[in-house]
Design a protein around this motif. Structure first.
Motif, PDB file in Angstrom:
ATOM      1  N   THR A   1       0.856  -1.202   0.000  1.00  0.00           N
ATOM      2  CA  THR A   1       0.000   0.000   0.000  1.00  0.00           C
ATOM      3  C   THR A   1       0.880   1.235   0.000  1.00  0.00           C
ATOM      4  O   THR A   1       1.151   1.807   1.048  1.00  0.00           O
ATOM      5  CB  THR A   1      -0.882   0.081   1.261  1.00  0.00           C
ATOM      6  OG1 THR A   1      -0.044  -0.108   2.401  1.00  0.00           O
ATOM      7  CG2 THR A   1      -1.981  -0.924   1.254  1.00  0.00           C
ATOM      8  N   PRO A   2       1.319   1.655  -1.165  1.00  0.00           N
ATOM      9  CA  PRO A   2       2.270   2.768  -1.223  1.00  0.00           C
ATOM     10  C   PRO A   2       1.647   4.138  -0.991  1.00  0.00           C
ATOM     11  O   PRO A   2       2.372   5.129  -0.915  1.00  0.00           O
ATOM     12  CB  PRO A   2       2.816   2.666  -2.648  1.00  0.00           C
ATOM     13  CG  PRO A   2       1.698   2.049  -3.427  1.00  0.00           C
ATOM     14  CD  PRO A   2       0.995   1.117  -2.491  1.00  0.00           C
ATOM     15  N   THR A   3       0.330   4.202  -0.869  1.00  0.00           N
ATOM     16  CA  THR A   3      -0.320   5.507  -0.713  1.00  0.00           C
ATOM     17  C   THR A   3       0.154   6.218   0.554  1.00  0.00           C
ATOM     18  O   THR A   3       0.197   5.619   1.627  1.00  0.00           O
ATOM     19  CB  THR A   3      -1.854   5.320  -0.646  1.00  0.00           C
ATOM     20  OG1 THR A   3      -2.283   4.607  -1.800  1.00  0.00           O
ATOM     21  CG2 THR A   3      -2.569   6.665  -0.562  1.00  0.00           C
ATOM     22  N   ASN A   4       0.498   7.477   0.415  1.00  0.00           N
ATOM     23  CA  ASN A   4       0.838   8.304   1.569  1.00  0.00           C
ATOM     24  C   ASN A   4      -0.453   8.904   2.129  1.00  0.00           C
ATOM     25  O   ASN A   4      -1.086   9.727   1.482  1.00  0.00           O
ATOM     26  CB  ASN A   4       1.811   9.408   1.131  1.00  0.00           C
ATOM     27  CG  ASN A   4       2.276  10.258   2.303  1.00  0.00           C
ATOM     28  OD1 ASN A   4       2.176   9.858   3.456  1.00  0.00           O
ATOM     29  ND2 ASN A   4       2.775  11.437   1.998  1.00  0.00           N
ATOM     30  N   TYR A   5      -0.845   8.461   3.315  1.00  0.00           N
ATOM     31  CA  TYR A   5      -2.066   8.974   3.942  1.00  0.00           C
ATOM     32  C   TYR A   5      -1.732  10.207   4.768  1.00  0.00           C
ATOM     33  O   TYR A   5      -0.894  10.143   5.672  1.00  0.00           O
ATOM     34  CB  TYR A   5      -2.692   7.914   4.855  1.00  0.00           C
ATOM     35  CG  TYR A   5      -3.055   6.639   4.134  1.00  0.00           C
ATOM     36  CD1 TYR A   5      -4.059   6.613   3.175  1.00  0.00           C
ATOM     37  CD2 TYR A   5      -2.393   5.454   4.400  1.00  0.00           C
ATOM     38  CE1 TYR A   5      -4.392   5.441   2.498  1.00  0.00           C
ATOM     39  CE2 TYR A   5      -2.708   4.275   3.733  1.00  0.00           C
ATOM     40  CZ  TYR A   5      -3.713   4.283   2.787  1.00  0.00           C
ATOM     41  OH  TYR A   5      -4.035   3.121   2.120  1.00  0.00           O
ATOM     42  N   VAL A   6      -2.386  11.300   4.463  1.00  0.00           N
ATOM     43  CA  VAL A   6      -2.148  12.562   5.163  1.00  0.00           C
ATOM     44  C   VAL A   6      -3.464  12.906   5.854  1.00  0.00           C
ATOM     45  O   VAL A   6      -4.425  13.324   5.211  1.00  0.00           O
ATOM     46  CB  VAL A   6      -1.707  13.642   4.162  1.00  0.00           C
ATOM     47  CG1 VAL A   6      -1.523  14.979   4.849  1.00  0.00           C
ATOM     48  CG2 VAL A   6      -0.415  13.203   3.468  1.00  0.00           C
ATOM     49  N   PHE A   7      -3.487  12.669   7.154  1.00  0.00           N
ATOM     50  CA  PHE A   7      -4.759  12.582   7.885  1.00  0.00           C
ATOM     51  C   PHE A   7      -4.901  13.686   8.915  1.00  0.00           C
ATOM     52  O   PHE A   7      -3.978  13.928   9.697  1.00  0.00           O
ATOM     53  CB  PHE A   7      -4.807  11.224   8.598  1.00  0.00           C
ATOM     54  CG  PHE A   7      -6.126  10.928   9.267  1.00  0.00           C
ATOM     55  CD1 PHE A   7      -7.079  10.151   8.627  1.00  0.00           C
ATOM     56  CD2 PHE A   7      -6.408  11.424  10.533  1.00  0.00           C
ATOM     57  CE1 PHE A   7      -8.298   9.867   9.234  1.00  0.00           C
ATOM     58  CE2 PHE A   7      -7.627  11.152  11.147  1.00  0.00           C
ATOM     59  CZ  PHE A   7      -8.574  10.364  10.505  1.00  0.00           C
ATOM     60  N   GLY A   8      -6.065  14.318   8.951  1.00  0.00           N
ATOM     61  CA  GLY A   8      -6.375  15.209  10.055  1.00  0.00           C
ATOM     62  C   GLY A   8      -6.908  16.559   9.615  1.00  0.00           C
ATOM     63  O   GLY A   8      -7.120  16.834   8.432  1.00  0.00           O
ATOM     64  N   ARG A   9      -7.118  17.391  10.591  1.00  0.00           N
ATOM     65  CA  ARG A   9      -7.677  18.728  10.352  1.00  0.00           C
ATOM     66  C   ARG A   9      -6.798  19.543   9.404  1.00  0.00           C
ATOM     67  O   ARG A   9      -5.571  19.534   9.531  1.00  0.00           O
ATOM     68  CB  ARG A   9      -7.746  19.498  11.673  1.00  0.00           C
ATOM     69  CG  ARG A   9      -8.853  19.043  12.584  1.00  0.00           C
ATOM     70  CD  ARG A   9      -8.947  20.021  13.773  1.00  0.00           C
ATOM     71  NE  ARG A   9      -9.747  19.471  14.858  1.00  0.00           N
ATOM     72  CZ  ARG A   9     -11.094  19.491  14.881  1.00  0.00           C
ATOM     73  NH1 ARG A   9     -11.772  20.032  13.899  1.00  0.00           N
ATOM     74  NH2 ARG A   9     -11.745  18.961  15.905  1.00  0.00           N
TER      75      ARG A   9
ATOM     76  N   THR B   1      -5.765  19.332   6.523  1.00  0.00           N
ATOM     77  CA  THR B   1      -4.752  18.708   5.662  1.00  0.00           C
ATOM     78  C   THR B   1      -4.963  19.032   4.179  1.00  0.00           C
ATOM     79  O   THR B   1      -4.015  18.893   3.395  1.00  0.00           O
ATOM     80  CB  THR B   1      -4.708  17.178   5.866  1.00  0.00           C
ATOM     81  OG1 THR B   1      -6.052  16.687   5.904  1.00  0.00           O
ATOM     82  CG2 THR B   1      -4.002  16.827   7.159  1.00  0.00           C
TER      83      THR B   1
ATOM     84  N   ARG C   1      -2.499  21.127   2.313  1.00  0.00           N
ATOM     85  CA  ARG C   1      -1.239  20.563   1.804  1.00  0.00           C
ATOM     86  C   ARG C   1      -1.393  19.969   0.397  1.00  0.00           C
ATOM     87  O   ARG C   1      -0.465  19.350  -0.122  1.00  0.00           O
ATOM     88  CB  ARG C   1      -0.713  19.504   2.781  1.00  0.00           C
ATOM     89  CG  ARG C   1      -0.245  20.136   4.101  1.00  0.00           C
ATOM     90  CD  ARG C   1       0.066  19.094   5.156  1.00  0.00           C
ATOM     91  NE  ARG C   1       1.088  18.161   4.715  1.00  0.00           N
ATOM     92  CZ  ARG C   1       1.389  17.029   5.363  1.00  0.00           C
ATOM     93  NH1 ARG C   1       0.744  16.724   6.488  1.00  0.00           N
ATOM     94  NH2 ARG C   1       2.315  16.234   4.902  1.00  0.00           N
TER      95      ARG C   1
ATOM     96  N   ALA D   1     -13.445  11.032  12.600  1.00  0.00           N
ATOM     97  CA  ALA D   1     -12.046  10.695  12.301  1.00  0.00           C
ATOM     98  C   ALA D   1     -11.844   9.179  12.325  1.00  0.00           C
ATOM     99  O   ALA D   1     -11.255   8.589  11.413  1.00  0.00           O
ATOM    100  CB  ALA D   1     -11.112  11.374  13.291  1.00  0.00           C
TER     101      ALA D   1
ATOM    102  N   TRP E   1     -10.944   6.849   8.952  1.00  0.00           N
ATOM    103  CA  TRP E   1      -9.781   5.953   8.874  1.00  0.00           C
ATOM    104  C   TRP E   1     -10.246   4.503   8.724  1.00  0.00           C
ATOM    105  O   TRP E   1      -9.637   3.714   7.995  1.00  0.00           O
ATOM    106  CB  TRP E   1      -8.890   6.165  10.093  1.00  0.00           C
ATOM    107  CG  TRP E   1      -7.594   5.400  10.072  1.00  0.00           C
ATOM    108  CD1 TRP E   1      -7.131   4.570  11.041  1.00  0.00           C
ATOM    109  CD2 TRP E   1      -6.595   5.400   9.039  1.00  0.00           C
ATOM    110  NE1 TRP E   1      -5.907   4.047  10.671  1.00  0.00           N
ATOM    111  CE2 TRP E   1      -5.556   4.540   9.447  1.00  0.00           C
ATOM    112  CE3 TRP E   1      -6.479   6.039   7.804  1.00  0.00           C
ATOM    113  CZ2 TRP E   1      -4.426   4.300   8.671  1.00  0.00           C
ATOM    114  CZ3 TRP E   1      -5.351   5.793   7.031  1.00  0.00           C
ATOM    115  CH2 TRP E   1      -4.338   4.942   7.476  1.00  0.00           C
TER     116      TRP E   1
END
Lengths: 382, 382
Positions: free
Chosen positions: A8-16, A18, A21, A243, A247
């Motif tokens: 799973t190469p996906t970069n997860y950028v998680f949260g308020r 975000t 970015r 949240a 996820w």
């Protein structure tokens, strides 16, 4: 456990916040000219699209808007997007939305570098080996497309809804801001909850033995969703419950809960026919289909359903487990019969023949389903 | 849940005979000239190294052997490996072994492209931004290094054992054949089980609230390990139990069970001092340290320990939870006191001063530990 390859190469950028970015991530992963895919009114009205576009401009990423992607997305928009990418010489695609927008973006990404008809991949006539890079800003916790290599597209000619799964289409990054889901209508939130649970259960109900670890992870995820769902239904702005559910939707479908085992996917196939013929929301359809499928398979294969009931709902028999699932679905406002889904006079013979036309004479692995069994399962939804 | 970035790009290639794919994977990910790192006698004696080398040759990948890497690996071998890579103009590194071999390979990989002293990264004086690609053939289910960006190296001068965590060091691929672990001595198997449980518990015991999903996943993984451990202890050749445990060791430490929360890591820090001073096996040390740490923190922060007890061991109080953990550790042949670990006259003041010299005045997050608390915790191990 069976042998498996899993990545799973996906970069997860998680949260308020975000989504602010998006520009930085697009510049790093998608190149400097992107197709910006989105759905209907809400991405614009909420200000999200503005924030994303501001972030892209600040990072020096050019974009071409490609909006108005509809639920149950269709091949016509994919062809249109492929043409646009080629004309504009786009280097990548950013999807801002839920499963339909992401799946369309993926299909475009796979189609652009291919000289033939993109549908060849969905029809099983060609194997995808490359795709443009895709990034995601997720707005609905449901489909899990933000973490998967899957894309479900409906061919307008014939109405076939077909799913492709390939690692080539896994997003490079997925921005997951749970706050973006706080304004979803309750019905859509509930549809998402049913969908993510179904993604886990399609993997969980397997005849592959000796998968204790993954079973426990599946049960843990299901239990968490069952506990969290009432919180978001009661208070749509409960960020923390949102949240956890967001996820959960990603974990449910990025593959970690299916490694080393045969998966099933009969319920999804049966629901795709309901969606195609009657235009129902996928999650609502699954809310009707999954318990009916369990009713049917419990006759032949009840041990795993009992384990599911014991560990997720704290009940003892398979009948109680299925009843608990229906009670849960109803409690979050989901239908559990075709009539409640608004299909008062279903054409079951047509559903069955479409299903087996698409999927072949036997569907699924947990309890392989022939046309006679499919008909019985559809009748259990009445 | 806190905001987080999470990415596990490692391609996990899991199952029987997967080491035969080492050549294909090395050619694709590591380039055509690699440093082949391994440990002691067993990789050669078992025939594993032969199979890997045959696979590399068949794929046209040249290799230079770099063997005899010892447990609790030291900086001297890292310097040696860096020199060798530079001299041979290696394009990548393949680690065949357990945590010590993999951690050494990673440290070499980070050191080669860096003009300064590789230890700068471990000492916090520089931030690693690039590394040579690393691949893994795993032989011990324990450290989790095959799925993590972590590397623990001991500096011989001063005896400091320091851990670095960076995504740059995540392996490109990890080959996981559970059958390779069937010949491990029982003691080493048990050490691995304790280590992987500790990796989960260091993440699980957190004050970050609203992490229901990840809590459930942690508890599910722990419960699976607790159920599986007696099977491999009774029958070392139980492939399926080995398979579940091997995958558990990877999941325990690749980061998925720690997203969105503060982690702790006091027990690891305290154990590293035991290893450094008395040369004990890491897992055996953790078997003594973790319950003692829980005894201490239960006075201040018992709710999460009660939840752990309820959901993993089916007991009600924090005292029963800790007792259940000790009973489990003892049942798989692990020590639960320093004396059982062979340390009959521990120099607790020295352990405490080394610990806080390395880690600063306060350690951990769940219940931050000052020197007076550290001393009490070491005394609880007597």
């Amino acid at each position: 456990m069976n042998n498996f390859d899993f990545c799973t190469p996906t970069n997860y950028v998680f949260g308020r916040d975000t989504e602010l970015r998006a520009g930085e991530l697009a510049a790093a992963c998608l190149g400097n000219k992107i197709l910006l895919c989105f759905g209907g009114h809400s991405a614009k009205a909420s200000g999200l699209l503005d924030r994303v576009e501001t972030s892209l401009r600040a990072a020096g990423v050019e974009f071409v808007e490609f909006g108005d992607i509809k639920p149950n997305p269709t091949d016509d928009r994919v062809y249109e997007g492929i043409d646009l990418c080629r004309r504009e010489n786009a280097s990548g695609i950013l999807a801002v939305g839920g499963g339909s927008v992401i799946d369309t973006a993926k299909a475009i990404a796979g189609g652009v570098p291919y000289s033939g008809d993109f549908w060849d991949f969905w029809a099983g006539k060609a194997v995808m080996t490359e795709a443009m890079p895709v990034g995601v800003v997720l707005t609905i916790a449901a489909a899990g497309s933000e973490g998967s290599g899957n894309s479900v597209i409906t061919k307008i000619d014939g109405g076939k809804k077909v799913s492709l799964r390939t690692n080539v289409l896994r997003p490079r990054f997925s921005i997951l801001n749970p706050a973006l889901t706080e304004t979803l209508p309750a019905y859509q939130t509930a549809c998402g909850i049913v969908d993510m649970m179904a993604h886990i259960m399609e993997r969980y109900f397997s005849n592959t033995r000796d998968c204790e670890l993954t079973d426990r992870l599946c049960e843990g995820a299901l239990k968490a969703i069952v506990d969290l769902a009432p919180r978001v239904m009661a208070d749509p702005a409960d960020y923390q419950a949102r949240a956890n559910l967001m996820w959960a939707g990603t974990v449910a479908h990025n593959g970690i809960l299916g490694v080393g085992r045969e998966e099933d996917w009969t319920s999804h196939a049966m629901e795709h026919e309901l969606s195609a013929l009657y235009g129902v929301a996928h999650g609502a359809g699954l809310s009707v289909v999954f318990p009916a499928w369990l009713d049917y398979v419990a006759q032949f294969n009840s041990d795993k359903i009992e384990q599911f009931g014991r560990r997720v709902f704290g009940v003892e028999s398979s009948a109680e487990a299925i009843a608990a699932l229906r009670t849960f679905n109803r409690a979050i406002g989901m239908p559990i019969t075709l009539a409640e889904l608004g299909i008062t006079d279903p054409d079951i013979p047509l559903l069955v023949s479409n299903l087996h036309d698409t999927k072949g004479p036997l569907i699924g692995n947990f309890c392989p389903t022939d046309p006679s069994a499919s008909e019985k399962i559809y009748r259990l939804m009445l």
